[in-house]
Design a protein around this motif. Structure first.
Motif, PDB file in Angstrom:
ATOM      1  N   LEU A   4     -62.162 -62.849   0.103  1.00 51.44           N
ATOM      2  CA  LEU A   4     -62.745 -61.709   1.501  1.00 51.44           C
ATOM      3  C   LEU A   4     -62.163 -62.419   2.766  1.00 51.44           C
ATOM      4  CD1 LEU A   4     -65.401 -58.927   0.466  1.00 51.44           C
ATOM      5  CD2 LEU A   4     -62.723 -59.190   0.509  1.00 51.44           C
ATOM      6  N   ILE A   5     -61.378 -61.768   3.244  1.00 53.27           N
ATOM      7  CA  ILE A   5     -61.079 -62.072   4.766  1.00 53.27           C
ATOM      8  C   ILE A   5     -61.181 -61.117   6.069  1.00 53.27           C
ATOM      9  CG2 ILE A   5     -58.992 -63.479   3.872  1.00 53.27           C
ATOM     10  CD1 ILE A   5     -57.363 -61.855   4.834  1.00 53.27           C
ATOM     11  N   PRO A   6     -61.561 -61.526   6.831  1.00 51.43           N
ATOM     12  CA  PRO A   6     -61.852 -61.362   8.167  1.00 51.43           C
ATOM     13  C   PRO A   6     -60.867 -60.301   8.150  1.00 51.43           C
ATOM     14  CG  PRO A   6     -61.487 -63.040   9.021  1.00 51.43           C
ATOM     15  CD  PRO A   6     -60.524 -63.221   7.378  1.00 51.43           C
ATOM     16  N   PRO A   7     -61.731 -58.772   8.698  1.00 52.74           N
ATOM     17  CA  PRO A   7     -61.398 -57.338   8.669  1.00 52.74           C
ATOM     18  C   PRO A   7     -60.962 -57.423   9.861  1.00 52.74           C
ATOM     19  CG  PRO A   7     -63.292 -56.682   8.909  1.00 52.74           C
ATOM     20  CD  PRO A   7     -63.149 -58.332   8.699  1.00 52.74           C
ATOM     21  N   ASP A   8     -59.956 -57.860  11.037  1.00 56.23           N
ATOM     22  CA  ASP A   8     -59.511 -58.074  11.999  1.00 56.23           C
ATOM     23  C   ASP A   8     -58.134 -58.767  11.703  1.00 56.23           C
ATOM     24  OD1 ASP A   8     -60.563 -60.440  14.244  1.00 56.23           O
ATOM     25  OD2 ASP A   8     -60.280 -60.097  12.333  1.00 56.23           O
ATOM     26  N   THR A   9     -57.772 -59.247  10.206  1.00 52.94           N
ATOM     27  CA  THR A   9     -56.572 -60.070  10.248  1.00 52.94           C
ATOM     28  C   THR A   9     -55.263 -59.016  10.195  1.00 52.94           C
ATOM     29  OG1 THR A   9     -57.768 -61.306   8.338  1.00 52.94           O
ATOM     30  CG2 THR A   9     -55.526 -61.443   8.788  1.00 52.94           C
ATOM     31  N   PRO A  10     -54.641 -58.689  11.241  1.00 55.27           N
ATOM     32  CA  PRO A  10     -53.028 -58.236  10.786  1.00 55.27           C
ATOM     33  C   PRO A  10     -53.123 -57.619   9.521  1.00 55.27           C
ATOM     34  CG  PRO A  10     -52.527 -60.092  12.065  1.00 55.27           C
ATOM     35  CD  PRO A  10     -54.201 -59.941  11.265  1.00 55.27           C
ATOM     36  N   ARG A  11     -52.530 -56.321   9.148  1.00 56.23           N
ATOM     37  CA  ARG A  11     -51.367 -56.520   7.899  1.00 56.23           C
ATOM     38  C   ARG A  11     -50.318 -56.577   8.152  1.00 56.23           C
ATOM     39  NH1 ARG A  11     -54.555 -54.729   3.522  1.00 56.23           N
ATOM     40  NH2 ARG A  11     -56.529 -53.964   4.226  1.00 56.23           N
ATOM     41  N   SER A  12     -49.812 -57.671   7.994  1.00 52.18           N
ATOM     42  CA  SER A  12     -48.859 -57.615   7.975  1.00 52.18           C
ATOM     43  C   SER A  12     -47.495 -57.637   7.221  1.00 52.18           C
ATOM     44  CB  SER A  12     -47.988 -58.895   8.464  1.00 52.18           C
ATOM     45  OG  SER A  12     -48.978 -59.865   8.568  1.00 52.18           O
ATOM     46  N   PRO A  45     -49.494 -67.153  -6.884  1.00 58.34           N
ATOM     47  CA  PRO A  45     -51.009 -68.316  -5.655  1.00 58.34           C
ATOM     48  C   PRO A  45     -51.915 -67.784  -5.784  1.00 58.34           C
ATOM     49  CG  PRO A  45     -49.855 -65.876  -4.708  1.00 58.34           C
ATOM     50  CD  PRO A  45     -49.393 -65.404  -6.501  1.00 58.34           C
ATOM     51  N   THR A  46     -52.883 -69.148  -5.700  1.00 52.04           N
ATOM     52  CA  THR A  46     -53.498 -68.698  -5.109  1.00 52.04           C
ATOM     53  C   THR A  46     -54.545 -67.878  -4.199  1.00 52.04           C
ATOM     54  OG1 THR A  46     -53.883 -70.588  -3.886  1.00 52.04           O
ATOM     55  CG2 THR A  46     -54.070 -71.322  -6.352  1.00 52.04           C
ATOM     56  N   THR A  47     -53.282 -67.622  -3.040  1.00 49.23           N
ATOM     57  CA  THR A  47     -53.882 -66.487  -2.498  1.00 49.23           C
ATOM     58  C   THR A  47     -53.118 -65.301  -2.521  1.00 49.23           C
ATOM     59  OG1 THR A  47     -52.118 -67.392  -0.961  1.00 49.23           O
ATOM     60  CG2 THR A  47     -53.513 -68.576  -0.627  1.00 49.23           C
ATOM     61  N   TYR A  48     -53.406 -65.090  -3.807  1.00 49.62           N
ATOM     62  CA  TYR A  48     -53.471 -63.428  -4.223  1.00 49.62           C
ATOM     63  C   TYR A  48     -54.010 -62.454  -3.541  1.00 49.62           C
ATOM     64  CZ  TYR A  48     -51.902 -59.953  -7.105  1.00 49.62           C
ATOM     65  OH  TYR A  48     -52.124 -58.638  -7.981  1.00 49.62           O
ATOM     66  N   TYR A  49     -55.416 -62.503  -3.581  1.00 52.99           N
ATOM     67  CA  TYR A  49     -56.332 -61.815  -2.966  1.00 52.99           C
ATOM     68  C   TYR A  49     -56.268 -61.547  -1.432  1.00 52.99           C
ATOM     69  CZ  TYR A  49     -58.514 -61.531  -7.730  1.00 52.99           C
ATOM     70  OH  TYR A  49     -59.051 -60.969  -8.560  1.00 52.99           O
ATOM     71  N   GLU A  50     -56.162 -62.793  -1.025  1.00 55.57           N
ATOM     72  CA  GLU A  50     -56.391 -63.460   0.749  1.00 55.57           C
ATOM     73  C   GLU A  50     -54.816 -61.767   1.081  1.00 55.57           C
ATOM     74  OE1 GLU A  50     -56.486 -65.254  -1.329  1.00 55.57           O
ATOM     75  OE2 GLU A  50     -58.404 -66.990  -0.355  1.00 55.57           O
ATOM     76  N   ASP A  51     -53.685 -63.010   0.241  1.00 59.25           N
ATOM     77  CA  ASP A  51     -52.534 -61.399   0.301  1.00 59.25           C
ATOM     78  C   ASP A  51     -52.531 -60.287   0.640  1.00 59.25           C
ATOM     79  OD1 ASP A  51     -50.282 -64.580  -1.098  1.00 59.25           O
ATOM     80  OD2 ASP A  51     -50.997 -63.824   0.888  1.00 59.25           O
ATOM     81  N   MET A  52     -52.495 -59.594  -0.547  1.00 55.13           N
ATOM     82  CA  MET A  52     -52.858 -57.988  -0.404  1.00 55.13           C
ATOM     83  C   MET A  52     -54.168 -57.526   0.658  1.00 55.13           C
ATOM     84  SD  MET A  52     -54.600 -57.137  -4.308  1.00 55.13           S
ATOM     85  CE  MET A  52     -53.595 -56.585  -5.170  1.00 55.13           C
ATOM     86  N   GLN A  53     -55.038 -58.247   1.236  1.00 51.07           N
ATOM     87  CA  GLN A  53     -55.607 -57.877   2.249  1.00 51.07           C
ATOM     88  C   GLN A  53     -54.936 -57.681   3.606  1.00 51.07           C
ATOM     89  OE1 GLN A  53     -60.020 -59.533   2.504  1.00 51.07           O
ATOM     90  NE2 GLN A  53     -59.028 -60.728   0.707  1.00 51.07           N
ATOM     91  N   ARG A  54     -53.599 -58.147   3.654  1.00 53.51           N
ATOM     92  CA  ARG A  54     -52.564 -58.652   4.420  1.00 53.51           C
ATOM     93  C   ARG A  54     -52.126 -57.374   4.029  1.00 53.51           C
ATOM     94  NH1 ARG A  54     -49.881 -62.760   5.881  1.00 53.51           N
ATOM     95  NH2 ARG A  54     -49.173 -63.800   4.354  1.00 53.51           N
ATOM     96  N   ALA A  55     -51.388 -56.898   3.470  1.00 55.50           N
ATOM     97  CA  ALA A  55     -50.485 -56.448   3.034  1.00 55.50           C
ATOM     98  C   ALA A  55     -51.029 -54.343   3.048  1.00 55.50           C
ATOM     99  CB  ALA A  55     -49.965 -55.899   1.092  1.00 55.50           C
ATOM    100  N   VAL A  56     -50.326 -54.075   2.912  1.00 52.23           N
ATOM    101  CA  VAL A  56     -50.204 -51.753   3.672  1.00 52.23           C
ATOM    102  C   VAL A  56     -50.172 -51.440   2.220  1.00 52.23           C
ATOM    103  CG1 VAL A  56     -49.487 -50.370   4.303  1.00 52.23           C
ATOM    104  CG2 VAL A  56     -49.121 -52.711   6.340  1.00 52.23           C
ATOM    105  N   PHE A  57     -49.257 -51.704   1.986  1.00 50.24           N
ATOM    106  CA  PHE A  57     -48.486 -51.184   0.358  1.00 50.24           C
ATOM    107  C   PHE A  57     -49.159 -52.082  -0.674  1.00 50.24           C
ATOM    108  CE2 PHE A  57     -47.856 -46.841   1.859  1.00 50.24           C
ATOM    109  CZ  PHE A  57     -47.566 -47.246   2.500  1.00 50.24           C
ATOM    110  N   CYS A  58     -49.562 -52.204  -1.873  1.00 46.15           N
ATOM    111  CA  CYS A  58     -49.135 -53.022  -3.528  1.00 46.15           C
ATOM    112  C   CYS A  58     -48.846 -52.354  -4.380  1.00 46.15           C
ATOM    113  CB  CYS A  58     -50.876 -53.604  -3.352  1.00 46.15           C
ATOM    114  SG  CYS A  58     -51.683 -54.560  -2.231  1.00 46.15           S
ATOM    115  N   LEU A  59     -47.888 -52.756  -4.904  1.00 43.30           N
ATOM    116  CA  LEU A  59     -47.559 -51.754  -6.348  1.00 43.30           C
ATOM    117  C   LEU A  59     -48.474 -52.170  -7.034  1.00 43.30           C
ATOM    118  CD1 LEU A  59     -43.474 -52.790  -5.332  1.00 43.30           C
ATOM    119  CD2 LEU A  59     -45.049 -50.934  -4.797  1.00 43.30           C
ATOM    120  N   CYS A  60     -48.033 -50.992  -8.038  1.00 42.53           N
ATOM    121  CA  CYS A  60     -49.065 -51.128  -9.021  1.00 42.53           C
ATOM    122  C   CYS A  60     -48.208 -50.082 -10.319  1.00 42.53           C
ATOM    123  CB  CYS A  60     -50.088 -50.527  -9.721  1.00 42.53           C
ATOM    124  SG  CYS A  60     -51.697 -50.689  -7.631  1.00 42.53           S
ATOM    125  N   PRO A  61     -47.207 -50.831 -10.652  1.00 44.62           N
ATOM    126  CA  PRO A  61     -46.041 -50.653 -11.354  1.00 44.62           C
ATOM    127  C   PRO A  61     -47.161 -50.474 -12.925  1.00 44.62           C
ATOM    128  CG  PRO A  61     -45.637 -51.879 -11.158  1.00 44.62           C
ATOM    129  CD  PRO A  61     -47.136 -52.060 -10.450  1.00 44.62           C
TER     130      PRO A  61
END
Lengths: 503, 416
Positions: B215-223, B269-285
């Motif tokens: 988990l990363i700090p919740p105020d990290t912008p979702r860019s 990437p090793t930062t897969y979970y962190e990247d998801m927390q920086r994204a607005v939409f995550c594709l689940c195809p």
């Protein structure tokens, strides 16, 4: 992540499963189908795309033979999306007991089998959509800030000492843009040595920030040691203005040449009375040849990490001391006067690493700690103010910010142009430079063709010579009929550099 | 004086309740209560609403298999193992089968793994059949209802069809002996053979501790606007494309590989979970099956899931209003995915983020050990409780028995 290593031993490609079923059919129909299929192969080869499946689907829907002998396999790019739904093959096997009724999946909307890969004809990003997406991101960021960011943000008061010189535009523009990005209400106190000048005023007017432009009626000294002390006095002047006007907020000492991160402004909201931050010191040299030597030396021995000034904490997060700047490694190469082209060193503790609650400076403020000295007593009678710690009676109550100094949120840098540099007023070249003399070797058609590398090398040299020729001629022209006080010269540093390279 | 104290007490009570109401209002501004078609049931407590009897099967059905391959505890099919462990120590468990509402037989059908870690389902039908034969001979409860008050956890790709390939799974259909039982499975697709009415869809297992540590700090912008990591073409099994994911993943790649808003690739990437927390939409195809752990990861990390799988049935569909939380895109609309996502009104996106931020939503997707209130175990029990009371048709007279013990492919009849 589920399908990453789906190299299943039993998962043969769909087609390989089929020949078994084909073999179970009676021979005549098998021959017939293979003949038709061969014909379709030839036709497909002629046409250039594989149409067999579509045709079979349309004409003979239950049957399905798939052979992978085609040479022109390519991604099925369909521009319209017809669903090539091919029903499951097992309906044809005669040797099993009557098969169960066809599963409703086949008749439903979603079918098993090969589907086309839908690609729209011009899969390029639409700029209007990209713009919309960025608006969405900005709005979400705002919402995120509201939800998780600082509650009750306090305004920020920025104190910047400056004076008009060549690199002022460079530094102030950078600082200006940084401050324009700060999401909190901001007041910018710019103290200018030598009085208020039009140059600075013009630069400041480019921002939409509320600026208080304070004159400081003495000129900036040339020696760096003097300049550090002078700047401290300028900052005190600004602090006195804050005190007089009872400005409310958090005071940040942003020097015009420093680099600030946006997290800095979020972090300082946590300060109660006085906070200290870690400052990365970018002590580097300006002149190119010195840089080359330094790089050589640096590669020989292991480069020490960036020197950092700031609070030092023990393991429980309490302030126990300060990391200050060790100037010994730079002793021989330190700059003494502004613009002499070598490393500028900071003082032991730079002002930039401290932030104050403005109520700290007021005459009376509720809750003002008793370890604060009254601002009126500070600085009079020739007292040397080196760092904001001199504003305190007791330096141990300073709050360490930025995860107890572990996070570097700003960098200190002093880079000034050469002492003899000149720059055009307001960086406007008026009247425009004239083209004086064409260079000797230009790529005109009648010039003999050069070998590529020769041409590039010569062109590089040409540019330098061209520019310097221009400068010299324009300067000579201008000096002949120049009546203005500020000469509009292009910085001679370029010509000096080219001269150095030629040598 | 008595009336004075009464008035004072009333005032105090009013201020207290007013304060609580105000607090709730503030909480509601941040997160919203999630209520699906079954009502506001995410936080229901199943204890006291049902009783489950756990059959004591020989360890060859569960413990021995797990002992042979402990990797089963970490893969996405681990729900069957953890459900067993949860039920053994849960207050809903009863040791008296006469008072039980539901019966559970712990059979680990998805624990025979290849060297790569993928489960082989070929023996699963025989294993399940053997277990059912055992419980029907040793206890009378199976025969009196033919399994209608029994439930089984079958988390494999296509549930109780026990095959990884969809055509084969459809061909096999659900194991005949389970036709009256309730199935708790991850697979869900409307109008599909392998999803029968009354099944409870659950999320695939995702390791809660591992996600917690990233988990990363919740105020990290979702860019990042749209994020996806995974295969687009399954080169080993479907090199041309068109079978895998019904061509939807390949379509995503071909349409959006150059789009700056889409951060999609096949990297690990090793930062897969962190990247998801920086994204607005995550594709689940969809992939080879419509479900994937991406949905769980997206919900836990607050990234709005963009589900591209026609007719999919998402976990706990009656308790969680997925249409309000995720974005559903038809597979045929994938080429217009960027238009669809950028034209969602901002208030809708904000509301989805608020719903996702609700901790009960995240909790409902996880299988933590030890179990916590509101987690997926409890949602399963809630689902089972909502099916109670069993209607009278559950108990069968001998003339009504319809279970054919010899139905199905011949290979399944071999003893296990």
């Amino acid at each position: 992540m589920k399908q990453t290593a789906r190299q299943h031993p039993n998962r043969r490609p769909y087609s390989a499963a089929v020949p078994g079923e084909a073999a179970a059919l009676r021979p005549p129909s098998f021959l017939f189908w293979s003949a038709v299929h061969g014909l379709c192969c030839l036709v497909s080869a002629a046409l250039g795309f594989r149409f067999s499946r579509l045709l079979f689907l349309l004409l003979f829907s239950p049957a399905s033979h798939h052979h992978h002998h085609h040479n022109h396999h390519h991604v099925h790019l369909l521009h319209q999306p017809p669903t090539a739904v091919i029903p499951a093959p097992p309906l044809l096997r005669p040797d099993l007991p009557p098969p169960p009724p066809p599963p409703p999946a086949v008749a439903g909307r979603v079918g098993v089998g090969r589907h086309g890969i839908r690609v729209r004809p011009w899969p390029r990003p639409n700029p209007a959509e990209v713009a919309r997406a960025h608006k969405i991101l900005a709005r979400l960021r705002q919402e995120q800030r509201l939800r998780y960011g600082v509650k009750d943000p306090r305004p920020v008061i920025v104190v910047t000492p400056t004076y008009a010189r060549t690199f002022q535009a460079l530094h102030l523009t950078g600082l200006l843009h940084s401050l324009m990005l700060v999401p909190y209400p901001l007041t910018w106190l710019v103290v200018e040595a030598g009085g208020v000048s039009n140059e600075t005023a013009a630069l400041l007017a480019r921002s939409s920030l509320p600026v208080v432009h304070l004159p400081f009626h003495e000129d900036m000294p040339v020696l760096w040691n003097d300049r550090h002390r002078f700047e401290a006095r300028m900052r005190l002047r600004a602090l006195r203005v804050i005190r007089e006007r009872r400005l409310d907020g958090i005071v940040v000492f942003a020097d015009d040449s420093n680099v600030h991160t946006m997290e800095l402004f979020d972090e300082i909201q946590k300060v109660q009375w006085m906070g200290a931050l870690s400052v990365g010191i970018l002590a580097h040299s300006v002149a190119p040849d010195a840089t080359a030597k330094r790089q050589q030396r640096a590669s020989e021995k292991e480069t020490s990490p960036l020197p950092i000034q700031g609070p030092a904490c023990n393991s429980s997060g309490q302030l126990i001391g300060w990391h200050t700047f060790n100037s010994l490694p730079y002793a021989k190469k330190a700059a003494t006067f502004v613009g002499d082209g070598v490393t500028v060193l900071p003082t032991k503790l730079e002002w930039a690493g401290f932030v104050l609650n403005s109520r700290f400076l007021w005459k009376e403020a509720e809750g003002k700690p008793n370890w604060a000295r009254d601002l009126d007593e500070v600085g009079i009678s020739g007292e040397e103010i080196e760092s904001p710690l001199d504003l305190l009676k007791d330096a141990s109550s300073v709050e360490p910010l930025g995860n107890c100094g572990k996070k570097v949120l700003l960098w200190w840098l002093r880079a000034e142009a050469r002492y003899d540099s000149k720059f055009p007023t307001r960086w406007v070249i008026d009247p425009p430079l004239e083209i004086a003399v064409p260079a000797k070797r230009t790529p005109w058609p009648d010039a003999p063709p050069d070998l590529p590398y020769q041409r590039i090398a010569n062109e590089g040299g040409n540019v330098e010579k061209h520019v310097s020729k221009k400068i010299r001629s324009s300067r000579s022209k201008r000096s002949s009929h120049n009546k203005k006080k500020h000469e509009t010269h292009v910085d001679t540093q370029v010509s000096d550099m080219s001269n150095a390279q030629e040598k | 004086m008595g009336s004075g104290t009464w008035i004072l007490a009333l005032l105090v009570l009013q201020s207290v309740f007013g304060g609580i109401y105000g607090l709730e209002q503030e909480v509601n501004h941040r997160t919203e209560r999630i209520s699906g078609s079954a009502g506001d049931v995410l936080e229901d407590d199943p204890v006291g609403r049902l009783k489950v009897f756990v059959y004591e099967l020989p360890s060859k059905y569960n413990k021995k298999i797990l002992h042979k391959d402990p990797r089963c505890l970490n893969h996405m099919f681990a729900a069957e193992i953890y459900m067993h462990r949860f039920l053994l120590s849960s207050p809903v468990r009863t040791l008296n089968p006469e008072e039980a509402d539901w019966f559970y037989a712990p059979v680990y059908t998805t624990c025979e793994l290849t060297p790569n870690g993928l489960p082989l389902p070929f023996k699963s039908p025989r294993m399940m059949r053997s277990a059912i034969e055992l419980i029907s001979t040793n206890w009378p409860y199976w025969n009196r209802t033919e399994g209608a008050d029994h439930f089984f956890v079958v988390p494999h790709d296509f549930g109780a069809c026990f095959h990884y390939q969809e055509e084969k799974a459809i061909e096999r259909g659900i194991l005949h002996l389970l036709k009256r039982a309730t199935l708790v499975q991850t697979f869900g697709q409307r109008n599909h053979v392998c999803l029968k009415d009354g099944s409870i869809t659950i999320p695939p297992y995702a390791p809660p501790q591992k996600m917690q540590t990233h988990l990363i700090p919740p105020d990290t912008p979702r860019s990042i606007f749209v994020y996806f990591r995974g295969l687009f073409y399954d080169v080993g099994n479907d090199p041309e494309g068109g079978y895998y994911a019904r061509g939807a993943r390949a379509s995503v790649w071909e349409n959006f590989k150059n789009n700056p808003l889409f951060d999609i690739s096949t990297d690990h990437p090793t930062t897969y979970y962190e990247d998801m927390q920086r994204a607005v939409f995550c594709l689940c195809p969809l992939g080879w099956a419509p479900w994937s752990p991406r949905l769980v990861e997206a919900v836990v990390f607050g990234c709005i899931p963009v589900v591209i799988a026609d007719d999919i049935v998402l976990p706990f569909a009656d308790a969680i209003p997925w249409e309000e939380i995720g974005v559903f895109v038809a597979e045929e609309d994938v080429p217009q995915l960027d238009t669809i996502l950028t034209s969602i009104p901002i208030e809708v996106i904000l509301r989805k983020q608020r719903l996702l931020a609700n901790p009960s939503m995240k909790q409902a997707m996880l299988f933590p050990q030890p179990a916590q209130p509101g987690d997926a175990f409890h949602q399963i029990l809630n689902g089972l409780a909502r099916k109670l009371p069993h209607d009278d048709g559950v108990y069968l007279k001998p003339s009504q028995k319809t279970l054919n013990w010899t139905a199905g492919p011949v290979g399944d009849l071999k003893p296990w």
